[in-house]
Design a protein around this motif. Structure first.
Motif, PDB file in Angstrom:
ATOM      1  N   PHE A 113       3.780   5.599   6.776  1.00 54.30           N
ATOM      2  CA  PHE A 113       3.953   6.052   5.393  1.00 54.30           C
ATOM      3  C   PHE A 113       4.926   7.227   5.306  1.00 54.30           C
ATOM      4  O   PHE A 113       5.840   7.247   4.474  1.00 54.30           O
ATOM      5  N   VAL A 114       4.755   8.218   6.177  1.00 55.92           N
ATOM      6  CA  VAL A 114       5.618   9.406   6.130  1.00 55.92           C
ATOM      7  C   VAL A 114       7.064   9.028   6.447  1.00 55.92           C
ATOM      8  O   VAL A 114       8.003   9.498   5.783  1.00 55.92           O
ATOM      9  N   ASP A 115       7.253   8.164   7.467  1.00 50.16           N
ATOM     10  CA  ASP A 115       8.614   7.732   7.797  1.00 50.16           C
ATOM     11  C   ASP A 115       9.259   6.985   6.638  1.00 50.16           C
ATOM     12  O   ASP A 115      10.451   7.163   6.347  1.00 50.16           O
ATOM     13  N   THR A 116       8.461   6.141   5.960  1.00 52.03           N
ATOM     14  CA  THR A 116       8.988   5.406   4.805  1.00 52.03           C
ATOM     15  C   THR A 116       9.380   6.357   3.683  1.00 52.03           C
ATOM     16  O   THR A 116      10.419   6.190   3.029  1.00 52.03           O
ATOM     17  N   LEU A 117       8.556   7.367   3.459  1.00 53.45           N
ATOM     18  CA  LEU A 117       8.811   8.311   2.371  1.00 53.45           C
ATOM     19  C   LEU A 117      10.042   9.167   2.647  1.00 53.45           C
ATOM     20  O   LEU A 117      10.879   9.380   1.765  1.00 53.45           O
ATOM     21  N   GLY A 135       0.812  -1.216   0.000  1.00 56.35           N
ATOM     22  CA  GLY A 135       0.000   0.000   0.000  1.00 56.35           C
ATOM     23  C   GLY A 135       0.838   1.255   0.000  1.00 56.35           C
ATOM     24  O   GLY A 135       0.535   2.230  -0.700  1.00 56.35           O
ATOM     25  N   GLN A 136       1.919   1.263   0.781  1.00 59.21           N
ATOM     26  CA  GLN A 136       2.793   2.429   0.817  1.00 59.21           C
ATOM     27  C   GLN A 136       3.505   2.636  -0.520  1.00 59.21           C
ATOM     28  O   GLN A 136       3.607   3.761  -1.021  1.00 59.21           O
ATOM     29  N   ALA A 137       4.007   1.556  -1.104  1.00 59.39           N
ATOM     30  CA  ALA A 137       4.673   1.669  -2.408  1.00 59.39           C
ATOM     31  C   ALA A 137       3.694   2.133  -3.481  1.00 59.39           C
ATOM     32  O   ALA A 137       4.028   2.949  -4.352  1.00 59.39           O
ATOM     33  N   TYR A 138       2.478   1.609  -3.402  1.00 60.26           N
ATOM     34  CA  TYR A 138       1.414   2.015  -4.340  1.00 60.26           C
ATOM     35  C   TYR A 138       1.151   3.517  -4.215  1.00 60.26           C
ATOM     36  O   TYR A 138       1.078   4.243  -5.221  1.00 60.26           O
ATOM     37  N   ALA A 139       1.012   4.000  -2.975  1.00 64.17           N
ATOM     38  CA  ALA A 139       0.703   5.407  -2.755  1.00 64.17           C
ATOM     39  C   ALA A 139       1.843   6.314  -3.211  1.00 64.17           C
ATOM     40  O   ALA A 139       1.606   7.421  -3.722  1.00 64.17           O
ATOM     41  N   VAL A 140       3.074   5.865  -3.028  1.00 68.16           N
ATOM     42  CA  VAL A 140       4.224   6.667  -3.444  1.00 68.16           C
ATOM     43  C   VAL A 140       4.287   6.797  -4.965  1.00 68.16           C
ATOM     44  O   VAL A 140       4.592   7.869  -5.510  1.00 68.16           O
TER      45      VAL A 140
END
Length: 547
Positions: free
Chosen positions: A450-454, A152-157
């Motif tokens: 998500f923010v930390d990953t980004l 989901g995080q990769a998708y959103a990015v």
């Protein structure tokens, strides 16, 4: 507040905020329903969510509603898409899908992105939500941990540039080949006009001595001509044409058919008459439009119903999906067909009752076929299909099963009293409601971290990979495809948007002109692309897992 009440409150707030966000235009582009994803990410980031089981149900239920509505919408024209230019359009779309999938494989094997993230990047870079669901499902079956959040995080990015990249490709092709959207629209309309055979009416007067005195049933050339004779003026009075009529010199016949066939009719019978039978007052012949809504006549041919013999009425034309058809004996009635009925007005009531003639039925949603279709879609999606070279079977799953079944059922039209027809307004509501639920649930699931990953994790690397997965296939196929095929520019834009199943990009293409070219090419490739997008991540996961 907890449980169902909390879940409904959170979902409603995320969907409302996301859809409002999606209406904001930036450089002429809107996120549309995709705004629900980012609203969900914001809520998830701040720890606002719901129970895990409930979140999973909402996500899958929304997906099923979305893909089923899509299938019902595109199903009737799916097989027509492979005629003529449809083959070229679908070849270009398949090339984009395959090359994009290979780019994701490179991202995993060469760049070193984890497989769940690579599949999430693939889904986001091509803005295809069912692809994300299919990838999550197959990885869960393989026992991969933490699939939902990472994908989901990769998708959103990758998602935002997935939209922007399509628009950039459209502009690049236009500038690179010095194309003009308005000129492309004019060329498309001219081509459509040249290929479309309009149904026209003509009044001809009997002047051919070889025809005068003959019964209509004996005119073999007339039988093979493909025109309909609806009424005749004889000795000052009109009546419905029958096969037993004997034409006399000076009779006027009203005929309906394609222009080239009507030219043949004039050579057979005589020139155009000075009168128009449609405008002449007559107590014996009138006409009325009736809509087919009764299940008893669906699938029956005009030859079987034989309105002329049974009711002394003639069906002079049939309007279906905005196009007029010549009513031949083998033409079968479909729900929503509009019949032009000509004959004795006293018989109109009987025929109206036979065909239904309930215009209101076109706005009514039949719920039983929807639930049956969804149930069949669940069964179809769970059937394992072995493909050569794969270690495990592939399933259409929740994303593909309802889609394929909906396409098949809407193409079939009806089974007994069950009609697979959905009013456009109901279809759009079901589609938007389903995708809003799905994206909201994906955002809520992925928001934590998500923010930390980004900012501190692999987010920027994922974004760069997403740009490559978006641009490389689009630009390569668009440039090479146009150079080889010289496809109409607006049609090519529809292919680019359809290959990414991206409505915002379609809206951008439609905004270039008033032409229908983009939406027609988009619809022509959408079903095949959607199926491929669902199957592709499963194949990649099964092949690459464990490597």
């Amino acid at each position: 507040m907890h449980g169902v009440a909390q879940a409904l409150l959170v979902l409603s707030a995320v969907a409302a905020l996301g859809l409002g966000l999606g209406q904001i235009k930036v450089a002429g582009v809107r996120l549309g329903v995709g705004g629900a994803l980012f609203a969900g990410l914001a809520f998830g980031h701040f720890g606002i969510g719901m129970e895990a089981n409930m979140l999973t149900f909402v996500r899958e239920f929304g997906l099923v509603l979305f893909v089923y509505a899509i299938g019902v919408s595109v199903g009737p024209g799916f097989f027509e898409a492979f005629k003529k230019d449809g083959i070229v359009l679908n070849v270009l779309a398949v090339a984009i899908v395959v090359s994009g999938t290979l780019a994701a494989v490179v991202v995993h094997l060469v760049v070193g992105i984890e497989l769940p993230a690579a599949l999430g990047i693939l889904s986001g870079a091509v803005t295809n939500t069912p692809s994300l669901a299919a990838g999550q499902q197959v990885l869960n079956q393989l026992g991969v941990n933490n699939v939902g959040a990472m994908m989901g995080q990769a998708y959103a990015v990758a998602y935002p540039f997935g939209i922007v990249g399509i628009l950039l490709t459209m502009l690049l092709v236009r500038v690179g080949f010095r194309l003009n959207a308005e000129r492309a629209a004019q060329d498309f309309e001219a081509e459509q006009a040249a290929n479309y055979t309009a149904v026209e009416t003509v009044n001809v007067v009997v002047r051919n001595p070889a025809v005068a005195g003959c019964q209509l049933r004996d005119l073999d050339e007339l039988k093979e001509m493909g025109v309909v004779l609806s009424r005749v003026l004889h000795d000052g009075s009109q009546h419905v044409v029958s096969a037993d009529d004997v034409l006399a010199e000076g009779d006027v016949v009203l005929a309906i058919g394609p222009r080239n066939k009507l030219e043949r009719l004039k050579r057979l019978i005589g020139p155009i008459a000075d009168v128009d039978l449609k405008t002449m007052e007559s107590t014996e012949v009138a006409w009325e439009r009736m809509v087919v809504t009764h299940s008893a006549v669906l699938g029956k041919s005009l030859g079987e119903l034989n309105f002329r013999a049974n009711h002394n009425l003639v069906i002079s034309r049939i309007s279906r999906a905005g196009h007029d058809l010549v009513p031949g004996a083998h033409l079968k009635l479909q729900f929503g067909d509009i019949l032009t009925v000509v004959g004795d007005p006293q018989g109109f009531g009987t025929v109206a009752a036979l065909v239904g003639n309930r215009s209101k039925a076109l706005q009514e949603t039949q719920m039983i076929p929807i639930f049956i279709g969804i149930a069949l879609g669940m069964l179809a999606g769970s059937v394992p299909v072995m493909l050569p070279g794969l270690p495990a079977p592939v399933q259409l799953g929740l994303a593909g099963g309802p889609l394929v079944v909906a396409i098949a059922l809407s193409r079939l039209g009806h089974v007994g009293p069950l009609v697979w027809f959905m009013p456009p307004a109901a279809n759009h509501m079901m589609r938007d409601f389903g995708i809003a639920l799905f994206l909201a649930a994906v955002g809520l699931k992925s928001g934590q971290g998500f923010v930390d990953t980004l900012l501190f994790g692999d987010g920027l690397r994922w974004m760069a990979c997403g740009v490559a997965v978006t641009l490389v296939p689009l630009v390569t196929v668009a440039v090479v495809g146009y150079w080889l095929t010289r496809l109409n520019y607006l049609s090519l834009c529809g292919v680019l948007a359809g290959s990414m199943t991206d409505p915002p990009a379609l809206a951008f293409a439609q905004g270039m002109s008033t032409s229908e070219a983009p939406i027609l090419s988009y619809a022509a490739i959408y079903p095949l692309v959607m199926v491929l997008r669902v199957v592709a991540p499963q194949v990649v996961a099964l092949v690459l897992w464990g490597i």
